[in-house]
Design a protein around this motif. Structure first.
Motif, PDB file in Angstrom:
ATOM      1  N   LEU A  15      -9.341  -2.657  20.926  1.00 20.63           N
ATOM      2  CA  LEU A  15      -9.036  -4.029  21.309  1.00 20.63           C
ATOM      3  C   LEU A  15      -7.541  -4.198  21.563  1.00 20.63           C
ATOM      4  CD1 LEU A  15     -11.226  -6.120  18.848  1.00 20.63           C
ATOM      5  CD2 LEU A  15     -11.671  -5.657  21.256  1.00 20.63           C
ATOM      6  N   LYS A  16      -7.223  -4.958  22.574  1.00 14.31           N
ATOM      7  CA  LYS A  16      -5.829  -5.243  22.888  1.00 14.31           C
ATOM      8  C   LYS A  16      -5.177  -5.985  21.719  1.00 14.31           C
ATOM      9  CE  LYS A  16      -2.944  -7.558  26.348  1.00 14.31           C
ATOM     10  NZ  LYS A  16      -2.946  -8.379  27.588  1.00 14.31           N
ATOM     11  N   GLY A  17      -4.032  -5.485  21.287  1.00 18.94           N
ATOM     12  CA  GLY A  17      -3.312  -6.138  20.205  1.00 18.94           C
ATOM     13  C   GLY A  17      -3.675  -5.646  18.823  1.00 18.94           C
ATOM     14  N   GLY A  18      -4.634  -4.725  18.733  1.00 15.86           N
ATOM     15  CA  GLY A  18      -5.070  -4.243  17.428  1.00 15.86           C
ATOM     16  C   GLY A  18      -3.969  -3.526  16.669  1.00 15.86           C
ATOM     17  N   LEU A  19      -3.247  -2.678  17.370  1.00 14.98           N
ATOM     18  CA  LEU A  19      -2.188  -1.912  16.718  1.00 14.98           C
ATOM     19  C   LEU A  19      -1.042  -2.813  16.267  1.00 14.98           C
ATOM     20  CD1 LEU A  19      -0.988   1.582  17.645  1.00 14.98           C
ATOM     21  CD2 LEU A  19       0.723  -0.199  17.341  1.00 14.98           C
ATOM     22  N   SER A  20      -0.619  -3.724  17.136  1.00 16.02           N
ATOM     23  CA  SER A  20       0.493  -4.601  16.783  1.00 16.02           C
ATOM     24  C   SER A  20       0.120  -5.564  15.656  1.00 16.02           C
ATOM     25  CB  SER A  20       0.962  -5.397  18.009  1.00 16.02           C
ATOM     26  OG  SER A  20      -0.081  -6.199  18.531  1.00 16.02           O
ATOM     27  N   GLU A  21      -1.126  -6.028  15.624  1.00 25.81           N
ATOM     28  CA  GLU A  21      -1.570  -6.925  14.551  1.00 25.81           C
ATOM     29  C   GLU A  21      -1.572  -6.205  13.209  1.00 25.81           C
ATOM     30  OE1 GLU A  21      -2.680 -10.302  12.581  1.00 25.81           O
ATOM     31  OE2 GLU A  21      -1.985 -10.091  14.662  1.00 25.81           O
ATOM     32  N   GLU A  54       3.531  -4.967   7.672  1.00 26.60           N
ATOM     33  CA  GLU A  54       4.980  -5.134   7.744  1.00 26.60           C
ATOM     34  C   GLU A  54       5.689  -3.798   7.948  1.00 26.60           C
ATOM     35  OE1 GLU A  54       6.564  -7.461   4.546  1.00 26.60           O
ATOM     36  OE2 GLU A  54       5.313  -9.212   5.007  1.00 26.60           O
ATOM     37  N   ILE A  55       5.165  -3.030   8.901  1.00 23.28           N
ATOM     38  CA  ILE A  55       5.786  -1.781   9.322  1.00 23.28           C
ATOM     39  C   ILE A  55       5.851  -1.781  10.842  1.00 23.28           C
ATOM     40  CG2 ILE A  55       5.074  -0.469   7.294  1.00 23.28           C
ATOM     41  CD1 ILE A  55       2.744   0.614   8.842  1.00 23.28           C
ATOM     42  N   SER A  56       6.530  -0.819  11.418  1.00 22.95           N
ATOM     43  CA  SER A  56       6.724  -0.796  12.870  1.00 22.95           C
ATOM     44  C   SER A  56       5.498  -0.245  13.596  1.00 22.95           C
ATOM     45  CB  SER A  56       7.946   0.052  13.226  1.00 22.95           C
ATOM     46  OG  SER A  56       7.693   1.415  12.930  1.00 22.95           O
ATOM     47  N   THR A  71       5.315   3.510  13.709  1.00 24.00           N
ATOM     48  CA  THR A  71       4.796   4.082  12.458  1.00 24.00           C
ATOM     49  C   THR A  71       3.271   4.118  12.483  1.00 24.00           C
ATOM     50  OG1 THR A  71       6.701   3.285  11.199  1.00 24.00           O
ATOM     51  CG2 THR A  71       4.728   3.846   9.945  1.00 24.00           C
ATOM     52  N   ILE A  72       2.668   3.045  12.984  1.00 21.17           N
ATOM     53  CA  ILE A  72       1.207   3.027  13.122  1.00 21.17           C
ATOM     54  C   ILE A  72       0.755   4.130  14.064  1.00 21.17           C
ATOM     55  CG2 ILE A  72      -0.816   1.689  13.853  1.00 21.17           C
ATOM     56  CD1 ILE A  72       0.325   0.605  11.338  1.00 21.17           C
ATOM     57  N   TYR A  73       1.462   4.294  15.179  1.00 25.27           N
ATOM     58  CA  TYR A  73       1.151   5.370  16.124  1.00 25.27           C
ATOM     59  C   TYR A  73       1.187   6.725  15.411  1.00 25.27           C
ATOM     60  CZ  TYR A  73       1.159   2.848  20.601  1.00 25.27           C
ATOM     61  OH  TYR A  73       0.837   2.049  21.664  1.00 25.27           O
ATOM     62  N   ARG A  74       2.210   6.921  14.571  1.00 26.50           N
ATOM     63  CA  ARG A  74       2.351   8.198  13.867  1.00 26.50           C
ATOM     64  C   ARG A  74       1.174   8.427  12.914  1.00 26.50           C
ATOM     65  NH1 ARG A  74       6.963   7.331  12.003  1.00 26.50           N
ATOM     66  NH2 ARG A  74       6.591   7.017   9.773  1.00 26.50           N
ATOM     67  N   TYR A  75       0.784   7.366  12.186  1.00 26.19           N
ATOM     68  CA  TYR A  75      -0.365   7.477  11.300  1.00 26.19           C
ATOM     69  C   TYR A  75      -1.634   7.794  12.099  1.00 26.19           C
ATOM     70  CZ  TYR A  75       2.488   5.102   7.721  1.00 26.19           C
ATOM     71  OH  TYR A  75       3.463   4.751   6.821  1.00 26.19           O
ATOM     72  N   LEU A  76      -1.778   7.133  13.230  1.00 26.83           N
ATOM     73  CA  LEU A  76      -2.973   7.321  14.044  1.00 26.83           C
ATOM     74  C   LEU A  76      -3.052   8.748  14.574  1.00 26.83           C
ATOM     75  CD1 LEU A  76      -5.434   5.876  15.202  1.00 26.83           C
ATOM     76  CD2 LEU A  76      -4.020   5.092  17.121  1.00 26.83           C
ATOM     77  N   LEU A 109       0.835  -1.198   0.000  1.00 25.26           N
ATOM     78  CA  LEU A 109       0.000   0.000   0.000  1.00 25.26           C
ATOM     79  C   LEU A 109       0.872   1.252   0.000  1.00 25.26           C
ATOM     80  CD1 LEU A 109      -2.767  -0.930   2.624  1.00 25.26           C
ATOM     81  CD2 LEU A 109      -2.922  -1.020   0.127  1.00 25.26           C
ATOM     82  N   SER A 110       0.390   2.291  -0.662  1.00 27.02           N
ATOM     83  CA  SER A 110       1.092   3.569  -0.651  1.00 27.02           C
ATOM     84  C   SER A 110       0.944   4.224   0.715  1.00 27.02           C
ATOM     85  CB  SER A 110       0.529   4.489  -1.728  1.00 27.02           C
ATOM     86  OG  SER A 110      -0.805   4.863  -1.397  1.00 27.02           O
ATOM     87  N   LEU A 111       1.692   5.284   0.941  1.00 25.19           N
ATOM     88  CA  LEU A 111       1.598   6.003   2.215  1.00 25.19           C
ATOM     89  C   LEU A 111       0.184   6.512   2.451  1.00 25.19           C
ATOM     90  CD1 LEU A 111       2.780   7.327   4.737  1.00 25.19           C
ATOM     91  CD2 LEU A 111       3.490   9.265   3.294  1.00 25.19           C
ATOM     92  N   ASP A 112      -0.418   7.109   1.441  1.00 25.50           N
ATOM     93  CA  ASP A 112      -1.783   7.629   1.578  1.00 25.50           C
ATOM     94  C   ASP A 112      -2.770   6.505   1.873  1.00 25.50           C
ATOM     95  OD1 ASP A 112      -0.960  10.205   1.160  1.00 25.50           O
ATOM     96  OD2 ASP A 112      -1.489  10.245  -0.977  1.00 25.50           O
ATOM     97  N   GLU A 113      -2.585   5.357   1.239  1.00 24.01           N
ATOM     98  CA  GLU A 113      -3.481   4.226   1.470  1.00 24.01           C
ATOM     99  C   GLU A 113      -3.313   3.673   2.876  1.00 24.01           C
ATOM    100  OE1 GLU A 113      -4.071   2.248  -2.970  1.00 24.01           O
ATOM    101  OE2 GLU A 113      -2.218   1.847  -1.860  1.00 24.01           O
ATOM    102  N   ARG A 114      -2.080   3.632   3.376  1.00 23.19           N
ATOM    103  CA  ARG A 114      -1.862   3.145   4.740  1.00 23.19           C
ATOM    104  C   ARG A 114      -2.529   4.069   5.758  1.00 23.19           C
ATOM    105  NH1 ARG A 114       3.575   2.050   2.925  1.00 23.19           N
ATOM    106  NH2 ARG A 114       4.373   3.806   4.155  1.00 23.19           N
ATOM    107  N   ILE A 115      -2.378   5.371   5.549  1.00 23.15           N
ATOM    108  CA  ILE A 115      -3.004   6.334   6.462  1.00 23.15           C
ATOM    109  C   ILE A 115      -4.526   6.228   6.379  1.00 23.15           C
ATOM    110  CG2 ILE A 115      -3.344   8.791   6.945  1.00 23.15           C
ATOM    111  CD1 ILE A 115      -0.458   9.247   6.022  1.00 23.15           C
ATOM    112  N   ASP A 116      -5.041   6.043   5.163  1.00 17.92           N
ATOM    113  CA  ASP A 116      -6.488   5.890   4.978  1.00 17.92           C
ATOM    114  C   ASP A 116      -6.986   4.632   5.669  1.00 17.92           C
ATOM    115  OD1 ASP A 116      -9.023   6.683   3.629  1.00 17.92           O
ATOM    116  OD2 ASP A 116      -8.755   4.765   2.608  1.00 17.92           O
ATOM    117  N   ALA A 117      -6.210   3.546   5.581  1.00 17.68           N
ATOM    118  CA  ALA A 117      -6.590   2.296   6.245  1.00 17.68           C
ATOM    119  C   ALA A 117      -6.612   2.469   7.754  1.00 17.68           C
ATOM    120  CB  ALA A 117      -5.612   1.182   5.861  1.00 17.68           C
ATOM    121  N   VAL A 118      -5.635   3.171   8.295  1.00 22.77           N
ATOM    122  CA  VAL A 118      -5.597   3.426   9.742  1.00 22.77           C
ATOM    123  C   VAL A 118      -6.809   4.249  10.167  1.00 22.77           C
ATOM    124  CG1 VAL A 118      -4.363   4.667  11.561  1.00 22.77           C
ATOM    125  CG2 VAL A 118      -3.100   3.185   9.992  1.00 22.77           C
ATOM    126  N   ARG A 119      -7.173   5.226   9.339  1.00 22.90           N
ATOM    127  CA  ARG A 119      -8.353   6.042   9.650  1.00 22.90           C
ATOM    128  C   ARG A 119      -9.616   5.182   9.709  1.00 22.90           C
ATOM    129  NH1 ARG A 119     -12.256   7.806   6.659  1.00 22.90           N
ATOM    130  NH2 ARG A 119     -11.184   7.282   4.706  1.00 22.90           N
TER     131      ARG A 119
END
Length: 220
Positions: free
Chosen positions: A192-198, A204-206, A209-214, A172-182
């Motif tokens: 849910l516990k474990g949602g972010l890590s899953e 396949e990112i850290s 990085t998910i925290y930053r997108y969120l 996924l592109s950067l915009d798509e990843r951010i859109d998916a997080v949204r």
């Protein structure tokens, strides 16, 4: 506050019969929200099980003013069996949703009987188990998955969003990843516990990085 509803679960389970599952969720802990259940063989769930994707979405988006319940929507269980479901939202004195009483009627046998009757009278067999239904109140789009474990719940919520993109999750592109997080945030994944890590594993990112997108999503 939830205690009076526990005996009601058992009463309704007996009164409505073995084809009707009755579940009580205490939303103080969405990861282990089921505190009472009758006829749990329908979904395979037990006490201590997680809440549903529909309830998570309600917790994130809220309900229309003065709405206390949603009736007659479709819920899916393992094996692709369908239920006709209704949910009553329990609120505290501040109108915060603290629990949900759910009634799930297993209509899989009735659906098979209908298909057989349709074939006997040479009518088209509907592709879906149930026709499109309009909920009586609450959300614009109502559908629910009934999962018996956190892992299943996380996978279903993530799969539902990521399947909408043409590219593989890891491409996924950067915009798509951010859109998916949204979208996943709107669907309550991170409650849910474990949602972010899953999600981090699937993309396949850290996790940072998910925290930053969120954070970007919340600030936008």
């Amino acid at each position: 506050m939830m205690k009076p509803y526990i005996s009601l679960v058992q009463f309704l389970g007996l009164a409505l019969g073995k084809n009707t599952e009755v579940v009580l969720h205490d939303l103080a802990d969405p990861n282990n929200s089921i505190i009472a259940i009758a006829n749990g063989h329908i979904s395979g769930r037990k006490i201590g099980g997680p809440t549903t994707d529909l309830v998570l979405k309600v917790l994130k988006e809220g309900l229309k003013e003065k709405t206390t319940f949603i009736t007659n929507y479709t819920a899916q269980v393992k094996g692709n069996n369908a239920c006709r479901s209704s949910s009553f939202f329990i609120k505290d004195e501040k109108e915060k949703i603290v629990g949900v009483l759910c009634v799930n009627v297993d209509i899989s046998q009735l659906a098979e009987a209908r298909k057989l009757l349709d074939s006997l009278i040479n009518c088209e067999v509907p592709e879906k188990t149930l026709p499109p239904q309009k909920p009586t109140a609450g959300l614009v789009e109502v559908f629910e998955n009934l999962h018996d474990s956190i892992d299943d719940a996380l996978s279903a919520i993530i799969d539902n969003v990521l399947s909408k993109y043409e590219a593989e999750p890891t491409r996924l592109s950067l915009d798509e990843r951010i859109d998916a997080v949204r979208k996943l945030n709107e669907n309550g994944l991170f409650l849910l516990k474990g949602g972010l890590s899953e999600l981090a594993k699937r993309l396949e990112i850290s996790e940072p990085t998910i925290y930053r997108y969120l954070n970007q999503v919340k600030e936008s």
